[in-house]
Scaffold this active site. Structure first.
Site, PDB file in Angstrom:
ATOM      1  N   LYS A  74     -73.516 -63.056  33.525  1.00 18.99           N
ATOM      2  CA  LYS A  74     -72.988 -64.066  32.603  1.00 18.99           C
ATOM      3  C   LYS A  74     -73.236 -65.508  33.043  1.00 18.99           C
ATOM      4  O   LYS A  74     -72.491 -66.413  32.691  1.00 18.99           O
ATOM      5  CB  LYS A  74     -71.486 -63.862  32.340  1.00 18.99           C
ATOM      6  N   CYS A  75     -74.294 -65.719  33.794  1.00 21.77           N
ATOM      7  CA  CYS A  75     -74.588 -67.082  34.279  1.00 21.77           C
ATOM      8  C   CYS A  75     -75.800 -67.714  33.588  1.00 21.77           C
ATOM      9  O   CYS A  75     -76.201 -68.817  33.952  1.00 21.77           O
ATOM     10  CB  CYS A  75     -74.821 -67.048  35.797  1.00 21.77           C
ATOM     11  N   HIS A 139     -79.576 -58.076  38.690  1.00 19.94           N
ATOM     12  CA  HIS A 139     -78.263 -58.609  39.062  1.00 19.94           C
ATOM     13  C   HIS A 139     -77.925 -58.224  40.514  1.00 19.94           C
ATOM     14  O   HIS A 139     -76.823 -58.497  40.986  1.00 19.94           O
ATOM     15  CB  HIS A 139     -77.167 -58.024  38.160  1.00 19.94           C
ATOM     16  N   SER A 170     -66.847 -65.708  30.218  1.00 16.20           N
ATOM     17  CA  SER A 170     -67.959 -65.068  29.522  1.00 16.20           C
ATOM     18  C   SER A 170     -67.938 -63.553  29.757  1.00 16.20           C
ATOM     19  O   SER A 170     -68.138 -62.767  28.828  1.00 16.20           O
ATOM     20  CB  SER A 170     -69.277 -65.680  30.008  1.00 16.20           C
ATOM     21  N   GLY A 294     -72.364 -70.403  24.466  1.00 14.64           N
ATOM     22  CA  GLY A 294     -73.454 -71.100  25.142  1.00 14.64           C
ATOM     23  C   GLY A 294     -73.100 -72.532  25.506  1.00 14.64           C
ATOM     24  O   GLY A 294     -73.935 -73.428  25.398  1.00 14.64           O
TER      25      GLY A 294
HETATM   26  P1  PAP Z   1     -75.966 -61.061  31.235  1.00 13.74           P
HETATM   27  O1  PAP Z   1     -75.638 -61.308  32.671  1.00 13.74           O
HETATM   28  O2  PAP Z   1     -75.157 -59.959  30.617  1.00 13.74           O
HETATM   29  O3  PAP Z   1     -77.428 -60.919  30.989  1.00 13.74           O
HETATM   30  P2  PAP Z   1     -76.042 -63.854  30.572  1.00 13.74           P
HETATM   31  O4  PAP Z   1     -77.162 -64.047  29.652  1.00 13.74           O
HETATM   32  O5  PAP Z   1     -76.237 -64.190  31.996  1.00 13.74           O
HETATM   33  O6  PAP Z   1     -75.484 -62.373  30.434  1.00 13.74           O
HETATM   34  O7  PAP Z   1     -74.798 -64.702  30.100  1.00 13.74           O
HETATM   35  C1  PAP Z   1     -74.416 -64.808  28.769  1.00 13.74           C
HETATM   36  C2  PAP Z   1     -73.982 -66.253  28.588  1.00 13.74           C
HETATM   37  O8  PAP Z   1     -75.132 -67.074  28.363  1.00 13.74           O
HETATM   38  C3  PAP Z   1     -73.112 -66.391  27.339  1.00 13.74           C
HETATM   39  O9  PAP Z   1     -72.265 -67.500  27.652  1.00 13.74           O
HETATM   40  P3  PAP Z   1     -70.861 -67.730  26.939  1.00 13.74           P
HETATM   41  O10 PAP Z   1     -70.135 -66.425  26.950  1.00 13.74           O
HETATM   42  O11 PAP Z   1     -70.176 -68.774  27.777  1.00 13.74           O
HETATM   43  O12 PAP Z   1     -71.179 -68.221  25.581  1.00 13.74           O
HETATM   44  C4  PAP Z   1     -74.142 -66.739  26.286  1.00 13.74           C
HETATM   45  O13 PAP Z   1     -73.596 -67.359  25.152  1.00 13.74           O
HETATM   46  C5  PAP Z   1     -75.039 -67.675  27.082  1.00 13.74           C
HETATM   47  N1  PAP Z   1     -76.383 -67.804  26.522  1.00 13.74           N
HETATM   48  C6  PAP Z   1     -77.183 -66.838  26.009  1.00 13.74           C
HETATM   49  N2  PAP Z   1     -78.348 -67.349  25.601  1.00 13.74           N
HETATM   50  C7  PAP Z   1     -78.298 -68.682  25.851  1.00 13.74           C
HETATM   51  C8  PAP Z   1     -79.204 -69.764  25.645  1.00 13.74           C
HETATM   52  N3  PAP Z   1     -80.386 -69.571  25.084  1.00 13.74           N
HETATM   53  N4  PAP Z   1     -78.816 -70.998  26.033  1.00 13.74           N
HETATM   54  C9  PAP Z   1     -77.609 -71.209  26.598  1.00 13.74           C
HETATM   55  N5  PAP Z   1     -76.715 -70.231  26.822  1.00 13.74           N
HETATM   56  C10 PAP Z   1     -77.044 -68.986  26.460  1.00 13.74           C
END
Ligand code: PAP
Length: 326
Positions: A74-75, A139, A170, A294
Site C-alpha cells: 500500500k505504498c 513485497h 490504505s 491516491g
Molecule cells: P499494493 O501493495 O496492494 O500493490 P499499492 O499500489 O502499493 O497497493 O497501494 C495502493 C495505494 O496507492 C492506494 O492508496 P490509498 O488507499 O491511500 O488511496 C491507491 O489509491 C494508490 N494508488 C494507486 N494507483 C495510484 C496512482 N497512479 N497514483 C497515485 N496513487 C495511486
C-alpha cells in the site's frame, strides 16, 4: 476475503511445509483462509504467502537485466509498476499510443509479483519465458529476497515507501474490500504498531531497502510516495536514469516525461474501465481495490491525533540515525 479469490483460498500444503511452519511463532490470521500469520526471518506472513516466499528463495534465479518494483504493501506499488512498465517499453509503445497496454491491462497484470510465480503447485507465472528485461515486483523484505537479488546479480530494484499512517489506512481499506476483512481501524492500528501488518513490521521493511539504497545506489533506488505526488516528473526522470533508460534531449523536448506522468496518474488509471471492473488475473482481487483516493495525508480522516503520535514516535525511534524520514 472474496469467495472468488483463488490465490488466497486454502490449498493443499506439502507435508514438509506444514511441519516447517509448525515450528514458527504465529499469531491469529486474517480469515478462515489464512488462519495464522507466521513470523519468518523477522517478518510476518500469512501462510499462503510464506509458502510462496520460501519457494521463491529456493528457486528464483535473478538475471543481471532484471528489474524489480519493490515495496511494503500500500505504498504506491501499482503506480510504480505502471511507471516502470511505461518507461521500459516506451520505444515500442509510446505513452500516447491508443493501444498502450496500460489502457487495457491492470498494472498488476503487466508487472506481476515474483512471489505469485512460486505459489504452491499452481505456478501461475512462467517467469523464465518473460522477455528481457524481465519486469517483476515484490513485497518481500530485502533480507529475505532470493540470494541473487540481494547480491551476485546486477538486477535493479526500485523501492517505494510512504508515510506509514497512510499505508495503514490504505491497508485497512484494501483488506476490507479485497478480502472482506472485518476489522476496526483500532484493531488494525494496534496490529500495525506491533508490526503485524502484511509483510510487517513496516519500519524494518522500509529500513532494509533504505540501507541498501545507501550502500548500493546502483542496485537499489529508494522513492517516496509523497515526493512522487509532489514532483512526479522529477521522480519519473530519476527512475528512468536509474534503469539506464534516461530521457534523451529529443524526448524531453517532445514532452515524453509529462506523457508518462499523465498516463500513469491516479486520475488516468483509476478512470479506465479495465481498472474499474473485473478481477486481477493471479490473485482474483477486484482491480478497483488498488485505486482508492491516491492522496497524501488521508490518515487524518481515520486516525486520532493520539494514534498518529504513537506511530510517529515508533517510526522516529526505529529510523533514528538512519537519515530516513517518512
Ligand atoms: P499494493 O501493495 O496492494 O500493490 P499499492 O499500489 O502499493 O497497493 O497501494 C495502493 C495505494 O496507492 C492506494 O492508496 P490509498 O488507499 O491511500 O488511496 C491507491 O489509491 C494508490 N494508488 C494507486 N494507483 C495510484 C496512482 N497512479 N497514483 C497515485 N496513487 C495511486
Amino acid at each position: 476475503m472474496s469467495s472468488s479469490s483463488n490465490f488466497f483460498k486454502s490449498q493443499q500444503r506439502s507435508q514438509d511445509f506444514k511441519e516447517f511452519i509448525s515450528t514458527l511463532p504465529r499469531e491469529k490470521g486474517f480469515s478462515k483462509h489464512s488462519l495464522y500469520r507466521y513470523h519468518y526471518q523477522g517478518f510476518w506472513y500469512v501462510d499462503v504467502l510464506l509458502e510462496a516466499v520460501i519457494s521463491c528463495q529456493e528457486h528464483f534465479q535473478a538475471e543481471d537485466s532484471d528489474v524489480f518494483v519493490a515495496s511494503t504493501p500500500k505504498c504506491g506499488t501499482t503506480w510504480l509498476k505502471a511507471i516502470a512498465f511505461a518507461l521500459l517499453n516506451r520505444r515500442r509503445q509510446p505513452p500516447t499510443s491508443r493501444d498502450h497496454p496500460l489502457l487495457s491491462s491492470n498494472p498488476h497484470d503487466l508487472v506481476p509479483f515474483l512471489e505469485t510465480g512460486f505459489y504452491g503447485s499452481r505456478k501461475a507465472l512462467d517467469i523464465a519465458s518473460f522477455p528481457s528485461p524481465r519486469l517483476l515486483s515484490t513485497h518481500v523484505p530485502h533480507s529475505s529476497l532470493p540470494k541473487l537479488m540481494r547480491s551476485g546479480s546486477k538486477c535493479k530494484i526500485v523501492y517505494v515507501a510512504r508515510d506509514p499512517k497512510d499505508a495503514l489506512v490504505s491497508e485497512w481499506h484494501f483488506l476490507a474490500k479485497a478480502w472482506v476483512l472485518e476489522r476496526t481501524m483500532a484493531e488494525a492500528f494496534e496490529q500495525f504498531c506491533e508490526g503485524l501488518n502484511m509483510y510487517g513490521p513496516f519500519w524494518d521493511h522500509v529500513l532494509g531497502y533504505w540501507k541498501q539504497s545507501l550502500e548500493n545506489p546502483e542496485r537499489v533506488l529508494f522513492l517516496k510516495y509523497e515526493d512522487m505526488k509532489a514532483r512526479p516528473a522529477v521522480e519519473v526522470r530519476r527512475v528512468a536514469e536509474f534503469l539506464g533508460c534516461a530521457f534523451s534531449a529529443e524526448e524531453e523536448e517532445a514532452g515524453e516525461v509529462d506523457r508518462i506522468v499523465e498516463l500513469c496518474s491516479f486520475e488516468a488509471l483509476s478512470g479506465l474501465e479495465v481498472n474499474k471492473k473485473g478481477k486481477q488475473e493471479v490473485t482474483g482481487i477486484d482491480k478497483s481495490a488498488f485505486f482508492r483516493r491516491g492522496e497524501v495525508g488521508d490518515w487524518k480522516n481515520h486516525l486520532s491525533p493520539e494514534m498518529a503520535k504513537k506511530i510517529d514516535r515508533i517510526v522516529e525511534e526505529k529510523f533514528s540515525g538512519s537519515g530516513l524520514f517518512l
